[in-house]
Design a protein around this motif. Structure first.
Motif, PDB file in Angstrom:
ATOM      1  N   CYS A  42      -6.288   7.759  -7.720  1.00  0.00           N
ATOM      2  CA  CYS A  42      -7.139   8.556  -8.607  1.00  0.00           C
ATOM      3  C   CYS A  42      -7.052  10.032  -8.256  1.00  0.00           C
ATOM      4  CB  CYS A  42      -8.580   8.069  -8.512  1.00  0.00           C
ATOM      5  SG  CYS A  42      -9.710   8.900  -9.650  1.00  0.00           S
ATOM      6  N   MET A  43      -7.040  10.336  -6.967  1.00  0.00           N
ATOM      7  CA  MET A  43      -6.931  11.737  -6.535  1.00  0.00           C
ATOM      8  C   MET A  43      -5.607  12.350  -6.987  1.00  0.00           C
ATOM      9  SD  MET A  43      -9.664  12.802  -4.768  1.00  0.00           S
ATOM     10  CE  MET A  43      -9.149  14.001  -3.532  1.00  0.00           C
ATOM     11  N   GLU A  44      -4.522  11.578  -6.911  1.00  0.00           N
ATOM     12  CA  GLU A  44      -3.224  12.082  -7.354  1.00  0.00           C
ATOM     13  C   GLU A  44      -3.230  12.336  -8.864  1.00  0.00           C
ATOM     14  OE1 GLU A  44      -0.757  13.147  -5.622  1.00  0.00           O
ATOM     15  OE2 GLU A  44      -1.695  12.576  -3.725  1.00  0.00           O
ATOM     16  N   LEU A  45      -3.873  11.453  -9.621  1.00  0.00           N
ATOM     17  CA  LEU A  45      -3.960  11.650 -11.067  1.00  0.00           C
ATOM     18  C   LEU A  45      -4.784  12.889 -11.410  1.00  0.00           C
ATOM     19  CD1 LEU A  45      -4.447   7.966 -12.282  1.00  0.00           C
ATOM     20  CD2 LEU A  45      -2.438   9.412 -12.601  1.00  0.00           C
ATOM     21  N   VAL A  46      -5.879  13.088 -10.679  1.00  0.00           N
ATOM     22  CA  VAL A  46      -6.693  14.288 -10.902  1.00  0.00           C
ATOM     23  C   VAL A  46      -5.894  15.535 -10.557  1.00  0.00           C
ATOM     24  CG1 VAL A  46      -8.726  15.547 -10.100  1.00  0.00           C
ATOM     25  CG2 VAL A  46      -8.892  13.094 -10.555  1.00  0.00           C
ATOM     26  N   HIS A  47      -5.186  15.497  -9.438  1.00  0.00           N
ATOM     27  CA  HIS A  47      -4.353  16.636  -9.023  1.00  0.00           C
ATOM     28  C   HIS A  47      -3.325  16.967 -10.099  1.00  0.00           C
ATOM     29  CE1 HIS A  47      -0.861  18.495  -6.991  1.00  0.00           C
ATOM     30  NE2 HIS A  47      -1.769  19.098  -6.245  1.00  0.00           N
ATOM     31  N   ASP A  48      -2.686  15.934 -10.652  1.00  0.00           N
ATOM     32  CA  ASP A  48      -1.669  16.147 -11.673  1.00  0.00           C
ATOM     33  C   ASP A  48      -2.292  16.674 -12.964  1.00  0.00           C
ATOM     34  OD1 ASP A  48       1.173  15.871 -12.366  1.00  0.00           O
ATOM     35  OD2 ASP A  48       0.476  14.389 -13.812  1.00  0.00           O
TER      36      ASP A  48
ATOM     37  N   ALA B 166       2.814   6.512  -6.981  1.00  0.00           N
ATOM     38  CA  ALA B 166       1.841   7.421  -7.593  1.00  0.00           C
ATOM     39  C   ALA B 166       2.237   8.875  -7.369  1.00  0.00           C
ATOM     40  CB  ALA B 166       0.447   7.153  -7.037  1.00  0.00           C
ATOM     41  N   ARG B 167       2.735   9.171  -6.176  1.00  0.00           N
ATOM     42  CA  ARG B 167       3.186  10.530  -5.872  1.00  0.00           C
ATOM     43  C   ARG B 167       4.383  10.919  -6.729  1.00  0.00           C
ATOM     44  NH1 ARG B 167       2.554  13.210  -1.109  1.00  0.00           N
ATOM     45  NH2 ARG B 167       3.735  14.776  -2.275  1.00  0.00           N
ATOM     46  N   ARG B 168       5.206   9.940  -7.097  1.00  0.00           N
ATOM     47  CA  ARG B 168       6.385  10.213  -7.931  1.00  0.00           C
ATOM     48  C   ARG B 168       6.058  10.125  -9.421  1.00  0.00           C
ATOM     49  NH1 ARG B 168      11.355   9.804  -5.533  1.00  0.00           N
ATOM     50  NH2 ARG B 168      11.968  10.804  -7.498  1.00  0.00           N
ATOM     51  N   SER B 169       4.754  10.099  -9.753  1.00  0.00           N
ATOM     52  CA  SER B 169       4.267  10.063 -11.135  1.00  0.00           C
ATOM     53  C   SER B 169       4.661   8.786 -11.869  1.00  0.00           C
ATOM     54  CB  SER B 169       4.774  11.291 -11.914  1.00  0.00           C
ATOM     55  OG  SER B 169       4.248  12.473 -11.361  1.00  0.00           O
ATOM     56  N   LYS B 170       4.955   7.733 -11.122  1.00  0.00           N
ATOM     57  CA  LYS B 170       5.204   6.416 -11.718  1.00  0.00           C
ATOM     58  C   LYS B 170       3.914   5.600 -11.580  1.00  0.00           C
ATOM     59  CE  LYS B 170      10.128   6.685 -10.636  1.00  0.00           C
ATOM     60  NZ  LYS B 170      11.283   6.072  -9.921  1.00  0.00           N
TER      61      LYS B 170
ATOM     62  N   GLY C 210       0.315  18.129 -19.921  1.00  0.00           N
ATOM     63  CA  GLY C 210       1.401  17.177 -19.745  1.00  0.00           C
ATOM     64  C   GLY C 210       1.381  16.095 -20.816  1.00  0.00           C
ATOM     65  N   LYS C 211       2.545  15.492 -21.046  1.00  0.00           N
ATOM     66  CA  LYS C 211       2.669  14.478 -22.092  1.00  0.00           C
ATOM     67  C   LYS C 211       1.886  13.213 -21.765  1.00  0.00           C
ATOM     68  CE  LYS C 211       7.301  16.061 -23.435  1.00  0.00           C
ATOM     69  NZ  LYS C 211       8.717  15.674 -23.592  1.00  0.00           N
ATOM     70  N   ARG C 212       1.694  12.953 -20.502  1.00  0.00           N
ATOM     71  CA  ARG C 212       1.090  11.675 -20.124  1.00  0.00           C
ATOM     72  C   ARG C 212      -0.416  11.651 -20.385  1.00  0.00           C
ATOM     73  NH1 ARG C 212       5.080  12.766 -16.400  1.00  0.00           N
ATOM     74  NH2 ARG C 212       3.654  13.999 -15.148  1.00  0.00           N
ATOM     75  N   GLY C 213      -1.092  12.787 -20.254  1.00  0.00           N
ATOM     76  CA  GLY C 213      -2.499  12.879 -20.604  1.00  0.00           C
ATOM     77  C   GLY C 213      -3.405  12.004 -19.765  1.00  0.00           C
ATOM     78  N   LEU C 214      -4.647  11.888 -20.232  1.00  0.00           N
ATOM     79  CA  LEU C 214      -5.661  11.142 -19.508  1.00  0.00           C
ATOM     80  C   LEU C 214      -5.492   9.634 -19.638  1.00  0.00           C
ATOM     81  CD1 LEU C 214      -8.814  13.304 -20.352  1.00  0.00           C
ATOM     82  CD2 LEU C 214      -7.411  13.355 -18.277  1.00  0.00           C
ATOM     83  N   ALA C 215      -4.641   9.196 -20.544  1.00  0.00           N
ATOM     84  CA  ALA C 215      -4.441   7.754 -20.719  1.00  0.00           C
ATOM     85  C   ALA C 215      -3.908   7.106 -19.450  1.00  0.00           C
ATOM     86  CB  ALA C 215      -3.479   7.497 -21.878  1.00  0.00           C
TER      87      ALA C 215
ATOM     88  N   SER D 260       0.832  -1.209   0.000  1.00  0.00           N
ATOM     89  CA  SER D 260       0.000   0.000   0.000  1.00  0.00           C
ATOM     90  C   SER D 260       0.865   1.256   0.000  1.00  0.00           C
ATOM     91  CB  SER D 260      -0.927   0.001   1.222  1.00  0.00           C
ATOM     92  OG  SER D 260      -1.806  -1.096   1.196  1.00  0.00           O
ATOM     93  N   ALA D 261       1.891   1.262   0.842  1.00  0.00           N
ATOM     94  CA  ALA D 261       2.793   2.418   0.895  1.00  0.00           C
ATOM     95  C   ALA D 261       3.516   2.597  -0.436  1.00  0.00           C
ATOM     96  CB  ALA D 261       3.792   2.237   2.036  1.00  0.00           C
ATOM     97  N   ALA D 262       3.961   1.491  -1.024  1.00  0.00           N
ATOM     98  CA  ALA D 262       4.657   1.571  -2.310  1.00  0.00           C
ATOM     99  C   ALA D 262       3.735   2.098  -3.396  1.00  0.00           C
ATOM    100  CB  ALA D 262       5.199   0.194  -2.690  1.00  0.00           C
ATOM    101  N   CYS D 263       2.477   1.678  -3.373  1.00  0.00           N
ATOM    102  CA  CYS D 263       1.493   2.152  -4.345  1.00  0.00           C
ATOM    103  C   CYS D 263       1.360   3.674  -4.302  1.00  0.00           C
ATOM    104  CB  CYS D 263       0.152   1.473  -4.077  1.00  0.00           C
ATOM    105  SG  CYS D 263      -1.235   2.141  -5.039  1.00  0.00           S
TER     106      CYS D 263
END
Length: 228
Positions: free
Chosen positions: A109-115, A79-83, A122-127, A72-75
């Motif tokens: 999901c919250m981190e992805l929305v924040h980003d 996610a916080r490091r955009s990986k 950003g290059k990564r987009g909604l994908a 859980s911590a690794a997840c």
């Protein structure tokens, strides 16, 4: 556990070793996660509290708690490091370890929305949101194992209910039965009252009080994770 057993040749020792290593790893990952937002002293203090809470003995038992904590911590850290892909893979493994891992969907999901809000071009987009499907897929794999073994994908829920009284329900259902048990022990079983039920109640409501105080100082994803 099977791999470690090849070295130590004892199943209990192998289970203990895996839990110890996972808990040590979890502490390291949680420290790294906290350092993204807090000082070294604050992060070390959080790890200290993690180690001294009464329930921490589960983390050094041959059970799945320490592995679940590590995954859980690794997840969340990844996610916080955009990986995101690696983070969701850890989330899938956490959901495969314990069904509670499903709610890792919320902070990721919250981190992805924040980003996405802060870096809309950003290059990564909604994908990247598609990676989130890995987390429920991990739980799906766990249900499939249940089906292969027993013919029922939710057989684990029956076992949890029969052996530990665990069922799906609202948060306050748990403090309710803990309060009932505490009151029943108050007259003739003080060791259970002070050693089990009272600490449980203190932690149930203490956690809510701490979060009410700290919510405004934490990332929204963490608060949403707590609520979930």
């Amino acid at each position: 556990v099977r791999l470690v057993h090849y070295i130590v040749r004892d199943w209990v020792v192998a289970g203990l070793a895996v839990s110890w290593l996972c808990f040590a790893g979890a502490g390291s990952v949680i420290y790294s996660l906290l350092r993204l937002d807090y000082t070294h002293e604050q992060s070390i203090r959080a790890i200290k509290y993690l180690c001294i809470i009464p329930g921490s003995f589960f983390f050094i038992s041959p059970m799945s708690e320490s592995m679940f904590l590590l995954l859980s911590a690794a997840c969340v850290y990844l996610a916080r490091r955009s990986k995101t892909g690696w983070g969701c893979l850890m989330g899938a493994l956490a959901a495969f370890t314990r069904s509670l891992g499903l709610i890792l969907f919320v902070p990721v999901c919250m981190e992805l929305v924040h980003d996405a809000v802060n870096h809309p071009k950003g290059k990564r987009g909604l994908a990247r949101f598609l990676w989130l499907l890995l987390i429920p897929a991990g739980f799906g794999a766990y249900c499939y194992i249940n089906y292969l073994v027993s013919g029922d994908p939710f057989k684990y829920m029956q076992y949890q209910s029969e052996h530990w009284g665990q069922n799906l329900g609202l948060f306050f259902n748990t403090p309710a039965y803990q309060l009932e048990n505490a009151l029943s022990c108050l007259s003739d079983n003080l060791p259970s009252f002070f050693g089990l039920w009272l600490p449980n109640l203190l932690f149930d409501f203490g956690a809510l009080c701490v979060m009410v105080y700290a919510a405004g100082k934490m990332r929204p994803g963490y608060v949403a994770w707590f609520i979930a």
